[in-house]
Structures are given as structure tokens and as C-alpha cells.
Write an enzyme that holds these catalytic residues in place. Structure first.
Site, PDB file in Angstrom:
ATOM      1  N   GLU A 257       0.780  -1.317  -0.058  1.00  0.00           N
ATOM      2  CA  GLU A 257      -0.211   0.153   0.126  1.00  0.00           C
ATOM      3  C   GLU A 257       0.897   1.233   0.008  1.00  0.00           C
ATOM      4  O   GLU A 257       1.651   1.384   0.913  1.00  0.00           O
ATOM      5  CB  GLU A 257      -0.884   0.031   1.077  1.00  0.00           C
ATOM      6  N   HIS A 275      -8.304   1.696   1.487  1.00  0.00           N
ATOM      7  CA  HIS A 275      -7.793   1.330   2.835  1.00  0.00           C
ATOM      8  C   HIS A 275      -8.426   2.154   4.010  1.00  0.00           C
ATOM      9  O   HIS A 275      -7.780   2.751   4.846  1.00  0.00           O
ATOM     10  CB  HIS A 275      -6.286   0.898   3.457  1.00  0.00           C
TER      11      HIS A 275
END
Length: 310
Positions: A257, A275
Site C-alpha cells: 500500500e 484502505h
């Protein structure tokens, strides 16, 4: 136990809202944002955001550290074993964003079942006459499989009841009611129309959802992952979407990420969020305050509410 007159330093590793932490700290405890090397060297405690790595090298730079408080429950970026070896407990905050993540699961599931992205495009682009070609589905009467029956998994199951979904669950470590318990992941996959993931990322769980397991699902199934990106083989998911075996995919988490672009992101039946399902305003307030309480407890010689095991 430190004297209440001894100043103590709490450093923020990552962005931490001061207004949530400072009211919880004792008068002799100071919160430092954007700490320097000198601040790290004298830090008694650290409150750590999810994307911040705490490894052996960072621990070496913090020789006075007495506690790490991780916002959330995932500790894959924290060397918990090394921290424990040094006598530093790693406080976690389970339950603080349980409702947020569970609601996020259903936001993605409903977006996929109700084809919200496709229908939005039809209206926006003036293609009203094409609406009858879009197969809009329902949740009622279908089966939701929950892999991981901890706090979030149980909350998802509660919400599922309101939609008249049938529920199945797999978790070898949790007390799953016999009426919904599956003995294996494969059993759950084969019996579920929709599957949601709520387990930690471990070496054993990497690519837990792979081509073989996707093939077990009923054709046209949906998969939602609001847990950890490494749990799903995206190449396999892309192939399953292309074949129609998988009718939709919802992702809130990625590995790494932020993620590099993957072709699966371009599929019309994929819902993507960065997220954030567990990082709602209310969820973040709860998790940061719980982390601060854990820090205060440890520095005062009290047992914190929850600590990560190595």
C-alpha cells in the site's frame, strides 16, 4: 514505576491528532509529533499508525522505550517478537473500529450486488435505455461466508441477519456457533454466494484466496476483502472475473500500500477503496483514544486492555 513528577515523552509515529491524545495523557506526559532523532532517543512511549514500520533498527534508536501502542489490531509492520524480547509490550486497540469495518463490508457488498457503479454511469452518460440489461441482485436468501470470526466477523454476522442472509463462518481459533460453523476454508467457499475476509496476514495465509479456492465457489459469486491485501491472489481474481466464476470483487486493502496498478482494478465489477473502511472519523477517534489509554496504563504500571502476542 516512574514518579509522577518525572517527565515522560510520547512520540507519534505517523499522523496522530493531538486533540484526541493530549486530554488522556497525565500532566507529566508530553506528546511529540514529527519526532527528531533526539526525541526518539528519549521516548518513553510511541503511538504508531497502521502504515508505519517499527523494526529492529527503529527500536535501536529508541533505547528508553517502554511501550508501543498500535492503532488498530494489525501488527504485520511491527516486529512484535523483537519488542517483546526487549520487554516492550505492543498495545493494540481491538474493537475500536469494528463497526466501521463491518459497515464497510456491506457498503462494498451492496455496491456490487446492486451494480451501483454501472447504474451511476448509465444515468450520468444518458444511457437510460440500457438499464434493463443490468442484472441487479439482492442479498436476501443468499449465503454470506465469513472467514475469521473475531470481533469484526461477528459484527458482520449480526448485520447479515438484518438482510436475511444465511451465514456461514470458518475460524479454527474462535468459538463459532455449530449452526454456522464450517470445518475448512474450502467448505465455506463451496457453500457461499458471497465471501468476506477477516483474518490477519500470516505466512500461512498469504494468497489464502487463490485460483483453486475461487473455483470452489458457485458461479457468479462475490468476494470482499477489508482485512489484508496479501490474503487474495489478484491474478487469480482477475481470471475468475474474466471467466464469470467471480461476478464481483470489493477491495479496501492491498499489498503493498499504496498498490501498483493491477489490471483487475479496471474491471467494471470491481469496487475499490483506499484502505479507509476502518478509518472513519468515529473509528479513528476510538482507536487513537484507546491507544493513548494503553500508553498511559503501561507507563503507570497497569495492565493495558489488549497486547499483541509475539
Amino acid at each position: 514505576m516512574a514518579s509522577i513528577t518525572t517527565p515522560q515523552t510520547v512520540v507519534a509515529l505517523g499522523s496522530i491528532e493531538a486533540g484526541l491524545v493530549e486530554p488522556i495523557l497525565a500532566p507529566h506526559q508530553q506528546m511529540i509529533h514529527n519526532p527528531t532523532d533526539e526525541d526518539l532517543a528519549r521516548a518513553d512511549a510511541a503511538i504508531v499508525r497502521a502504515a508505519y514500520a517499527v523494526d529492529r533498527e527503529l527500536l535501536d534508536r529508541m533505547p528508553a522505550l517502554k511501550v508501543i501502542a498500535r492503532t488498530g489490531v494489525g501488527t504485520d509492520l511491527v516486529d512484535v517478537a523483537e519488542a517483546n524480547r526487549r520487554g516492550i509490550p505492543v498495545v493494540i486497540t481491538p474493537g475500536s473500529n469494528t463497526a466501521s469495518v463491518a459497515e464497510g463490508v456491506f457498503s462494498q457488498l451492496l455496491a456490487l450486488v446492486k451494480k451501483l457503479s454501472t447504474l451511476t454511469s448509465l444515468v450520468r452518460e444518458g444511457r437510460w435505455e440500457e438499464r434493463s440489461a443490468v442484472a441487479v441482485g439482492d442479498l436476501e436468501g443468499f449465503t454470506l461466508g465469513i472467514i475469521g470470526y473475531g470481533r469484526i466477523g461477528r459484527r458482520v454476522a449480526r448485520i447479515a441477519e438484518a438482510f436475511d442472509l444465511n451465514v456461514l463462518a470458518f475460524d479454527p481459533f474462535a468459538d463459532v456457533p455449530a449452526a454456522i460453523r464450517c470445518q475448512t476454508v474450502d467448505e465455506l467457499m463451496s457453500r457461499s454466494d458471497f465471501v468476506t475476509l477477516h483474518v490477519p496476514l500470516t505466512p500461512e495465509n498469504h494468497n489464502l484466496i487463490n485460483a483453486e479456492r475461487l473455483a470452489l465457489m458457485p458461479a457468479g459469486a462475490l468476494l470482499v476483502n477489508c482485512s489484508r491485501g496479501g490474503l487474495v491472489d489478484l491474478d487469480a481474481a482477475q481470471d475468475a472475473l474474466a471467466s464469470g466464476q467471480l461476478a464481483g470483487l470489493g477491495l479496501d486493502v492491498y499489498d503493498p500500500e499504496p498498490p501498483a496498478h493491477h489490471p483487475v482494478f479496471d474491471h467494471e465489477n470491481v469496487v475499490l477503496t483506499p484502505h479507509l473502511m476502518g478509518f472513519t472519523r468515529q473509528g479513528m477517534v476510538h482507536t487513537v483514544r484507546d491507544a493513548a489509554k494503553g500508553v498511559v496504563d503501561v507507563l503507570a504500571g497497569r495492565a493495558p486492555a489488549a497486547v499483541a502476542a509475539p
